[in-house]
Scaffold this active site. Structure first.
Site: not given
Lengths: 341, 341, 341, 341
Positions: B188, B195
């Site tokens: 993550k 991102e």
């Protein structure tokens, strides 16, 4: 409507096929007769020469060039004398927008119209449709709308944007008149600059994941090698194909590029077919040039471009300078290389 | 199956709703009684205290923490004494994976199981489903599969990847057991690093488009201002909302992030609601830390992080050093600032 | 030898003074009569018009332009018609080397000679001497050697390089014929690109030192603020002026730029006189343009340039895009800014 | 004063020689007896064991460790039990400052004093003197001043800084008490971070100069290769050795690093002795880690670090990801590599 297509490479041929399926009538030409014949066998009208192509088109003619950027000018040299006032030339390739502005002015002097179209979609475009970024005169672009509509994906290709004001823009249909001549390729140029940055973001992240087992490997202990202070934190053997597939659903970083790399990593998690020499075809460079002219900071897009340069060995001399300096001030001998990655 | 949920903020509450809709039975608790009551009014089983929550859960208990990373340890301090051997604690928040490894070891000493889940999806997750990156013991993760399946988007959320080998991986369903403890938050973390890079790629590109009319503005002519050599190339007034919308269909850079920004730019092309002070919540930093430990180059992801730091004024002193140096060697006085952008 | 100097700003006037002290005879002109009078009062020969300047020079004339890059062409428009075949024009300012190549060709058509000189040294040059990077025809550059030698620092300005082969190069004397027209400004351009990178290296490093007490400050605890995990490691209040002074002796990073910033930090460790809006005068941009044309990766030099752009607010719109995206996918409200740094 | 030196590698042995010449009395030890014997032959007092070393030192003892960072702790394990309250241990190597803080606390529990010294100067230090960045207790650092003064270059090594307030700081003498334990290595760490940035600035700039003849080379004309639009601007064959030498006098970028590379390029303009695999020994990494903790943007220093990683092939997998994506969306086959640079 009717359209002449010059250049039947991978992109040009597929665009003709999509146009024909979309009800547009194409007349096609390529310097390679075999390329024309292939489409003729699919029922497309083929021309044997540029003169033949021009003769078969109704006035005002619309001729789309889908040729390498390097031969657009030489193609125009042959084509333009065959055209008549009111005819339209469309460059759908990867021209620099500076060239569009120059060509637009030159053709205007002959009462010809010039339209530049940045075309995104790649090999998937025939099925998905092409995203078209268009520059040129408003009425001419309007006149060509049936062609653009047939090439573009159409509204249904993505969920509608909530609250979007229905102001007559064709953006939702996958094509857009961005501005005067050059605007199409300008927007496409920046599109590709963004593409470089996105690709690099995935590539760097996947590289971190791939080395998440770094703590399992022994490192040499010497003054030339930075030790891994906490090897216990790098003990993960991760399945990159599964992770890329995972991110396709529900995550913030889902995208079409991720769809592609998930497929490839699923088939070959090591990417053994590639050596890692990454080409760049120009738009990424021009994007940085434009940003510099505008005074706009682009640390991410430029880093993505320079990583490609470095992948091709273009940093080698700079690196030798660094090794020489380290030797000079610290007496550090360069460590012999061993295959890494 | 049955799950206890601690932490009913935006994320936690929505996840409970999705779990309930997916047929899972939830017992919920939050330090704010109002948060519990809101879900009780929707028919969810609410607990008044941690003890109450633990009492209502069948053994072996499964308790999911969805609290700020800063209070996970203090929450565990209260929760763990209430649990019994065989019980499972799941941290679904944004913990640093180093903490997962430490906690996993601590809980193992008490015969408790610890599972870390990196959760992506944001405010859209309730509808779209959450992408779940999971670390922990294999049999425990397997035991929790009904919970993960209910939270995740499911296979239908994206087109199937061609040629994907059906090897039992749950990746296509939107959740994945990535590895031992910490692996979930590690993946993550890198996801968020990617991102940052993607977001910066769009942001920089859109900034170039926005300044495509730079040639229309007059620049001061002095030795302190680099002139725009070719203003004729920067005469475009581009509609960013339309262009972002355009790219959503058929282009190489289509993505979920693009979907979002297209909607926002469509409503407010100037983004007047924002000042441009960009926060970072930690994962981007940890991604760079991990890359450095591994020796993996991340020029793009780090540039994206540092641009956020700079947006908050953290480069100010460095910039003053630069201005001072320019004054010292060249006699250049600093130009007074005027609002730009 | 005799030299005409046009442009008596800070640089031009000081260069005339150094030339005179070095035994060269100068005739000077400036569009501002007061600038001419100032040097006349120092005993320098002043001209009242361009025609007057040209009339006072012996043939073949040598005229040095030291004017802003933006007015070189307009000055040449007036000067060139007054010159005769065999005369020499020297541009010692900050011209783009593309312009040198163009001008060299134009003047060659009139049998005039063009020499470009990149001049480094700044306000200290009058005392230290100027470092001169020269492009042009070999015999013409040779002819001007007395002028270059008088302006340059001379061999004694630095310790001799050991083992340097004495091959007739003038490099050790502080001036060098680098190549044909444009080569002088090309080398000066890259020199300034390096300067940007070095300045940024010091500025970033000093900024880290300045924030070495970050652990003493309390941070807000919320999901928008990345916590400092180990505040005990950031408890240092460092004296930047002392540290910069320290590094001047014996360290690997000693340099003339460090000498300058050490002096400034010694007087004002806070640099309160500066706001941190850093100008760039063009050469840094052109350096990146050239690197991109050549395909040479310049991640450091470009990062230094873009940090200057950002210091002037040119990233603001990109940052607003980032904040908007964070709001869209995560519901994160932008944190109100407070003065930092 | 008297000093025990443990570790007689290149740095340690030279420091002992400089100390002796400076009138300080040294007792030396190394795990390699030959290293001790070499200095004994120069008249230095040598010890055969750690116990012997400790026995020969007057109380309170001062023992300087000049050993690889990786063996400092194991050396302390053996040394510390031999010491008595009030004794002083100095770590002059390249320790991470986190370790200094830990060791300082550990030794304080035994009433021992710990001083950390970041030492810059490299192989030239014996002649030039060493720049010393010192962390520790004020009175202990003061006590050791004769040692620091003998090692440091002294005031005369550089021109005095004008207007510098004479406030008792030793900075001008080339050594400085920067702050409490760890401060010395913290400042040295950032020093090295700056060094990486400066080195990269020169390396990138020299690489641009080296490729200034790019227009003379023919490029392949295909869709995978970005064409050089204006080859006439890249026709320069530049002599890098001469240019580096030139910049040493009068230019803004003169520095000690430039002195070094000018010498090397003068002897071998191609740097044929180097392959360009650039090591990093840790401080550059720790500098970026610290900047990230502090929230300070370091785009230039990080780019310099990552270029070193890439020089060692650590970007290879990321580059394969990029090539795979280009194949997937555009059908681009990777171009076979040829040696470049």
């Amino acid at each position: 409507m009717q359209l002449g297509m010059i250049g039947l490479g991978r992109m040009g041929a597929d665009m003709v096929r999509r146009l024909s399926q979309g009800g547009q009538q194409c007349v096609v030409f390529d310097v390679q007769p075999a390329a024309v014949q292939r489409l003729q066998q699919e029922g497309i009208d083929g021309a044997s020469t540029l003169e033949d192509l021009v003769a078969r088109l109704q006035k005002p003619r619309a001729v789309w060039l889908m040729v390498p950027a390097a031969v657009v000018d030489s193609t125009l040299d042959k084509l333009v004398p065959l055209l008549e006032p009111g005819d339209i030339v469309i460059d759908g390739g990867n021209s620099h927008y500076h060239d569009d502005i120059r060509r637009g002015n030159e053709l205007a002097g002959k009462q010809l119209h010039y339209v530049d179209v940045g075309t995104s979609g790649g090999v998937a475009g025939r099925e998905r449709g092409y995203c078209l970024m268009i520059g040129g005169e408003t009425d001419i672009v309007k006149h060509l709308e049936p062609v653009f509509a047939a090439l573009a994906p159409g509204v249904a290709a993505a969920p509608r944007t909530a609250d979007r004001q229905q102001d007559g823009s064709t953006a939702e249909r996958g094509f857009l008149h961005c501005g005067p001549q050059g605007a199409g390729h300008f927007v496409k140029m920046v599109h590709n600059g963004i593409e470089y940055g996105m690709m690099a973001a995935y590539a760097e992240g996947l590289n971190i994941l791939r080395h998440a087992n770094a703590g399992k490997q022994s490192r040499e202990i010497d003054a030339e090698t930075s030790p891994l202070r906490d090897p216990q934190f790098y003990q993960y053997d991760l399945n990159l194909g599964d992770i890329a597939e995972l991110w396709r659903r529900g995550s913030v970083i889902s995208s079409w590029l991720l769809d592609l790399i998930a497929g490839t990593l699923s088939r070959d998690g090591e990417l053994k077919d590639y050596a890692g020499r990454v080409s760049d075809s120009g738009e990424g460079r021009w994007t940085i040039d434009a940003a510099i002219d505008e005074g706009v900071p682009v640390p991410v897009l430029s880093a993505a471009l320079f990583a490609r340069f470095s992948s091709r060995g273009e940093a080698d001399f700079a690196n030798r300078v660094l090794s020489a300096m380290r030797k000079d001030f610290g007496g550090h001998a360069e460590k012999p290389g061993s295959a890494t990655a």
